[in-house]
Write a protein that holds these residues in place. Structure first.
Motif, short mmCIF file in Angstrom:
data_model
loop_
_atom_site.label_atom_id
_atom_site.label_comp_id
_atom_site.label_asym_id
_atom_site.label_seq_id
_atom_site.Cartn_x
_atom_site.Cartn_y
_atom_site.Cartn_z
N MET A 1 0.74 -1.14 0.15
CA MET A 1 -0.11 0.05 0.03
C MET A 1 0.80 1.19 -0.03
SD MET A 1 -2.86 -0.97 2.78
CE MET A 1 -3.56 -2.64 2.53
N GLN A 2 0.56 2.61 -0.94
CA GLN A 2 1.36 3.33 -1.14
C GLN A 2 0.92 4.48 -0.26
OE1 GLN A 2 4.07 3.72 -2.91
NE2 GLN A 2 4.22 1.60 -3.41
N THR A 3 1.65 4.57 0.98
CA THR A 3 1.20 5.51 2.17
C THR A 3 1.32 7.16 1.42
OG1 THR A 3 3.28 5.48 3.19
CG2 THR A 3 1.73 4.25 3.86
N TYR A 6 -1.77 9.14 0.68
CA TYR A 6 -2.53 9.74 1.84
C TYR A 6 -2.13 11.17 2.63
CZ TYR A 6 -4.98 5.33 1.23
OH TYR A 6 -5.56 4.21 0.76
N ILE A 7 -0.94 11.44 1.97
CA ILE A 7 -0.39 12.78 2.70
C ILE A 7 -1.18 13.78 2.46
CG2 ILE A 7 1.58 14.20 2.23
CD1 ILE A 7 3.51 12.11 1.61
N LEU A 8 -1.63 14.58 3.45
CA LEU A 8 -2.53 15.82 3.31
C LEU A 8 -1.73 17.00 3.84
CD1 LEU A 8 -5.21 13.97 5.41
CD2 LEU A 8 -5.34 14.51 2.92
N TRP A 80 2.78 1.44 5.86
CA TRP A 80 1.46 1.93 6.66
C TRP A 80 1.41 1.34 8.01
CZ3 TRP A 80 -2.49 -1.10 8.60
CH2 TRP A 80 -2.26 -2.66 8.08
N PHE A 81 1.76 -0.04 8.10
CA PHE A 81 1.81 -0.65 9.55
C PHE A 81 2.71 0.35 10.49
CE2 PHE A 81 2.31 -3.64 13.00
CZ PHE A 81 0.94 -4.04 13.25
N GLU A 82 3.78 0.57 10.09
CA GLU A 82 4.70 1.43 11.05
C GLU A 82 4.09 2.80 11.40
OE1 GLU A 82 9.25 0.58 10.00
OE2 GLU A 82 8.26 1.10 8.23
N ILE A 105 6.67 18.12 5.33
CA ILE A 105 5.96 17.84 3.94
C ILE A 105 4.33 17.61 3.97
CG2 ILE A 105 8.00 17.07 2.87
CD1 ILE A 105 7.02 14.60 2.88
N GLY A 106 3.93 17.70 5.39
CA GLY A 106 2.42 17.36 5.38
C GLY A 106 2.20 16.32 6.60
#
Length: 219
Positions: A1-3, A6-8, A80-82, A105-106
């Motif tokens: 999964m590419q975290t 999900y960067i805001l 994502w789990f970390e 960065i977000g």
């Protein structure tokens, strides 16, 4: 999964010269437990909502409360789990993200990562939840996997859900199968079964033997 997806970036981090009143107003706009703080573009930490609420006077600047800023963050390359683990460790619903230069960065939002977790086989696949325990020095995930697979089951996931003194409680998600043989195998390897199952032949046999012995003693 590419975290990274999900960067805001919709929140501007606080500078150290921001006034307390402005921080309080910002927290009223966003439902977060913490918000990020930077110092000349470099990440400084995160400040908690509850800490800001207790700051006085409102004209005071964050510079005077630097000791209350918490230096937690994740990097953009973490899996994502970390990231989810860091949310739990720091009891926050907002996680600042830094690049390799330690620049902010977000941020990540907790709800996004809980939704990711819901989509994993551990929660999404139909199966059996089994909780076992063993001395923390004696168990191993390789042994647990071997026990499960030797009973023609699939291990969807496992994690240490509690440590009580020297005993680890391990929660497992298994594929649907005849659980009785698996329970028996775990007991042979000196694991204690912590949750109950409607059909546990081992326990039924123990109860039958106990009832038989009781009848014999009453003769």
């Amino acid at each position: 999964m590419q975290t990274i997806n999900y960067i805001l970036k919709d929140i501007v981090p606080f500078e150290l010269n921001v006034e307390v009143l402005e921080m309080k107003e910002t927290f009223e706009m966003f439902p977060f437990s913490h918000l990020p703080v930077v110092d000349d573009k470099l990440f400084y930490g995160a400040i908690a909502h509850e800490e800001v609420e207790m700051m006085r006077p409102d004209k005071q600047k964050l510079n005077e409360f630097k000791h209350q800023i918490q230096p937690f963050y994740v990097t953009e390359n973490m899996n994502w789990f970390e990231v989810l683990q860091n949310f739990a460790t720091h009891n926050t619903n907002l996680m600042p993200i830094l690049n390799s230069e330690k620049e902010y960065i977000g941020y990540y939002e907790l709800d996004d990562f809980l939704n990711l977790f819901k989509c994993t086989p551990f929660l999404h696949e139909e199966g059996v939840i089994l909780v076992v325990s063993k001395n923390i020095k004696d168990y191993s995930f390789s042994e647990i996997s071997q026990i499960v697979e030797s009973n023609n089951a699939t291990l969807f996931g496992a994690f240490v859900s509690m440590i009580d003194a020297d005993v680890a409680h391990i929660t497992l998600k298994l594929s649907l199968h005849d659980i009785n043989n698996t329970l028996h195998s775990f007991r042979r390897y000196n694991y204690e079964i912590l949750n109950e199952f409607e059909k546990d032949k081992y326990l039924e046999e123990l109860n039958d033997r106990s009832n038989y012995l009781q009848k014999y003693l009453n003769i």
